[in-house]
Design an enzyme around this catalytic site. Sequence first.
Site, mmCIF file in Angstrom:
data_model
loop_
_atom_site.group_PDB
_atom_site.id
_atom_site.type_symbol
_atom_site.label_atom_id
_atom_site.label_comp_id
_atom_site.label_asym_id
_atom_site.label_seq_id
_atom_site.Cartn_x
_atom_site.Cartn_y
_atom_site.Cartn_z
ATOM 1 N N GLU A 1 27.180 -58.791 -5.714
ATOM 2 C CA GLU A 1 28.109 -58.212 -6.690
ATOM 3 C C GLU A 1 29.240 -59.197 -6.943
ATOM 4 O O GLU A 1 29.861 -59.708 -6.017
ATOM 5 C CB GLU A 1 28.700 -56.889 -6.190
ATOM 6 C CG GLU A 1 29.718 -56.313 -7.191
ATOM 7 C CD GLU A 1 30.310 -54.960 -6.802
ATOM 8 O OE1 GLU A 1 30.017 -54.462 -5.696
ATOM 9 O OE2 GLU A 1 31.072 -54.421 -7.627
ATOM 10 N N ASN B 1 30.639 -55.929 -12.756
ATOM 11 C CA ASN B 1 31.408 -54.730 -13.109
ATOM 12 C C ASN B 1 31.869 -54.772 -14.561
ATOM 13 O O ASN B 1 32.551 -55.711 -14.975
ATOM 14 C CB ASN B 1 32.643 -54.607 -12.206
ATOM 15 C CG ASN B 1 32.269 -54.328 -10.766
ATOM 16 O OD1 ASN B 1 31.870 -53.209 -10.420
ATOM 17 N ND2 ASN B 1 32.371 -55.355 -9.923
ATOM 18 N N ASP C 1 29.047 -46.567 -10.665
ATOM 19 C CA ASP C 1 29.812 -47.063 -9.508
ATOM 20 C C ASP C 1 30.735 -45.962 -8.964
ATOM 21 O O ASP C 1 31.075 -45.032 -9.679
ATOM 22 C CB ASP C 1 30.659 -48.259 -9.988
ATOM 23 C CG ASP C 1 31.016 -49.196 -8.849
ATOM 24 O OD1 ASP C 1 30.792 -48.855 -7.668
ATOM 25 O OD2 ASP C 1 31.530 -50.286 -9.144
ATOM 26 N N GLU D 1 28.027 -48.159 -0.344
ATOM 27 C CA GLU D 1 29.085 -49.170 -0.303
ATOM 28 C C GLU D 1 29.970 -49.003 0.927
ATOM 29 O O GLU D 1 30.103 -47.912 1.470
ATOM 30 C CB GLU D 1 30.013 -48.997 -1.508
ATOM 31 C CG GLU D 1 29.418 -49.331 -2.829
ATOM 32 C CD GLU D 1 30.511 -49.377 -3.884
ATOM 33 O OE1 GLU D 1 30.764 -50.480 -4.397
ATOM 34 O OE2 GLU D 1 31.107 -48.337 -4.188
HETATM 35 P P1 C2E Z 1 34.180 -51.868 -6.577
HETATM 36 O O1 C2E Z 1 33.426 -52.261 -7.790
HETATM 37 O O2 C2E Z 1 33.888 -50.538 -5.988
HETATM 38 O O3 C2E Z 1 33.957 -53.042 -5.539
HETATM 39 C C1 C2E Z 1 33.877 -52.855 -4.159
HETATM 40 C C2 C2E Z 1 35.186 -53.105 -3.488
HETATM 41 O O4 C2E Z 1 35.115 -52.740 -2.128
HETATM 42 C C3 C2E Z 1 35.588 -54.592 -3.500
HETATM 43 O O5 C2E Z 1 37.016 -54.643 -3.527
HETATM 44 C C4 C2E Z 1 35.088 -55.045 -2.132
HETATM 45 O O6 C2E Z 1 35.736 -56.199 -1.658
HETATM 46 C C5 C2E Z 1 35.420 -53.839 -1.290
HETATM 47 N N1 C2E Z 1 34.575 -53.743 -0.110
HETATM 48 C C6 C2E Z 1 33.301 -54.156 0.039
HETATM 49 N N2 C2E Z 1 32.834 -53.850 1.258
HETATM 50 C C7 C2E Z 1 33.828 -53.221 1.911
HETATM 51 C C8 C2E Z 1 33.956 -52.670 3.226
HETATM 52 O O7 C2E Z 1 33.034 -52.695 4.036
HETATM 53 N N3 C2E Z 1 35.134 -52.093 3.537
HETATM 54 C C9 C2E Z 1 36.170 -52.036 2.651
HETATM 55 N N4 C2E Z 1 37.305 -51.456 3.053
HETATM 56 N N5 C2E Z 1 36.093 -52.557 1.407
HETATM 57 C C10 C2E Z 1 34.936 -53.139 1.040
HETATM 58 P P2 C2E Z 1 37.762 -55.596 -4.545
HETATM 59 O O8 C2E Z 1 37.048 -56.897 -4.669
HETATM 60 O O9 C2E Z 1 39.187 -55.606 -4.111
HETATM 61 O O10 C2E Z 1 37.620 -54.856 -5.922
HETATM 62 C C11 C2E Z 1 38.222 -53.618 -6.118
HETATM 63 C C12 C2E Z 1 37.796 -52.983 -7.412
HETATM 64 O O11 C2E Z 1 38.278 -53.736 -8.534
HETATM 65 C C13 C2E Z 1 36.293 -52.939 -7.603
HETATM 66 O O12 C2E Z 1 35.766 -51.868 -6.877
HETATM 67 C C14 C2E Z 1 36.195 -52.760 -9.097
HETATM 68 O O13 C2E Z 1 36.416 -51.418 -9.452
HETATM 69 C C15 C2E Z 1 37.355 -53.610 -9.575
HETATM 70 N N6 C2E Z 1 36.837 -54.936 -9.934
HETATM 71 C C16 C2E Z 1 36.651 -56.036 -9.171
HETATM 72 N N7 C2E Z 1 36.154 -57.062 -9.898
HETATM 73 C C17 C2E Z 1 36.010 -56.595 -11.153
HETATM 74 C C18 C2E Z 1 35.543 -57.174 -12.384
HETATM 75 O O14 C2E Z 1 35.111 -58.345 -12.468
HETATM 76 N N8 C2E Z 1 35.561 -56.377 -13.498
HETATM 77 C C19 C2E Z 1 36.004 -55.075 -13.439
HETATM 78 N N9 C2E Z 1 36.001 -54.357 -14.585
HETATM 79 N N10 C2E Z 1 36.436 -54.503 -12.312
HETATM 80 C C20 C2E Z 1 36.431 -55.259 -11.187
HETATM 81 CA CA CA Z 2 31.320 -52.287 -8.385
HETATM 82 CA CA CA Z 3 32.265 -49.090 -5.965
#
Ligand code: C2E
Ligand code: CA
Ligand code: CA
Length: 279
Positions: free
Chosen positions: A62, A117, A179, A236
């Site tokens: 991802e 995403n 998601d 997730e």
């Molecule tokens: P998401 O799409 O639900 O992505 C998963 C988030 O959970 C990611 O946070 C990831 O680093 C985190 N994560 C993965 N495994 C674990 C785990 O085992 N424990 C915990 N506590 N967290 C975990 P991230 O990278 O901070 O992204 C947060 C949100 O920001 C994403 O949730 C998504 O909604 C948004 N996002 C990130 N990148 C993009 C993008 O390129 N475009 C868009 N539109 N939204 C994005």
């Molecule tokens: Ca996602």
């Molecule tokens: Ca998610």
Amino acid sequence: ALYHGKRHRRGTVNIFTVDHDTQIQRDAAVEIALRKADLERELVVVFQPIVDIASDRTVAFEALARWKSVALGDVPPTQFIPIAERSGLIGRLTVILLGKALAAARHWPDTIRLSFNLSAHDLCSPQIVLQIIQMLNDAPIETSRIDLEITETALLHDMEQVQEAIRMLKLLGCSVSLDDFGTGYSSLSHLHALPFTKIKIDRSFVQGMDSKPASYKIVKSLLALTRDMGIDCVVEGVETVEEMSLLRELGGKMVQGYYFSRPMEEKDIAGFLADRARP
Ligand code: C2E
Ligand code: CA
Ligand code: CA
Ligand code: CA
């Protein structure tokens, strides 16, 4: 103390805390910085593996956005994505991020898919949808290897436009995932109304699976539901060996989380895959 006087002058019962004021100022600063930034340079994509439980193979990565802002330092996506959505900048970000994610994925083995995403805001803009379609059409990897994730909280926008966009993306050959399943208002009706190929069970249900019976039962039921419906499912936020073994017992299909790896830079992917392939 700084905001004390201000609160008094408003002369109303104030539900805003100092934190809230600070938050508003911070959001404004983020929006200004987003507008001024050289986003082609400052936006970076990192990648987190998605693993198939049965085969223990990495089946996808991802793409997750990181903003290394020259003005503000590192800003997390949970902060800048919602601001980009509110201020109408998200389409530009999406296009830049998709370009970078596709460029990275062209070097991967073709057994490995890319999850990307999309914001529901993107899907409501015909111009952005067109641009996304064009990029996917010209992509260096087959569209059948591309999975587009849409967060369900954002689906409350223009359902008809979103539906139409999803249909077009699927016609292109991409899969479309729902998601953060279970965190929105009407998860089941979205699953019912829109042609998703996959759901991602939000990590809030997984964390606490081993201590909270309700969480355990929700995950168990969702896994059964997706099996019955014949759609794919990624769990997730899997962090511990205990969570992992519960998911195995329950017949979970795919997992993603810190248990396997935090999101990594593009340059670390080859090494990660090689390490995991070793017996
Ligand atoms: P998401 O799409 O639900 O992505 C998963 C988030 O959970 C990611 O946070 C990831 O680093 C985190 N994560 C993965 N495994 C674990 C785990 O085992 N424990 C915990 N506590 N967290 C975990 P991230 O990278 O901070 O992204 C947060 C949100 O920001 C994403 O949730 C998504 O909604 C948004 N996002 C990130 N990148 C993009 C993008 O390129 N475009 C868009 N539109 N939204 C994005
Ligand atoms: Ca996602
Ligand atoms: Ca998610
Ligand atoms: Ca999320």
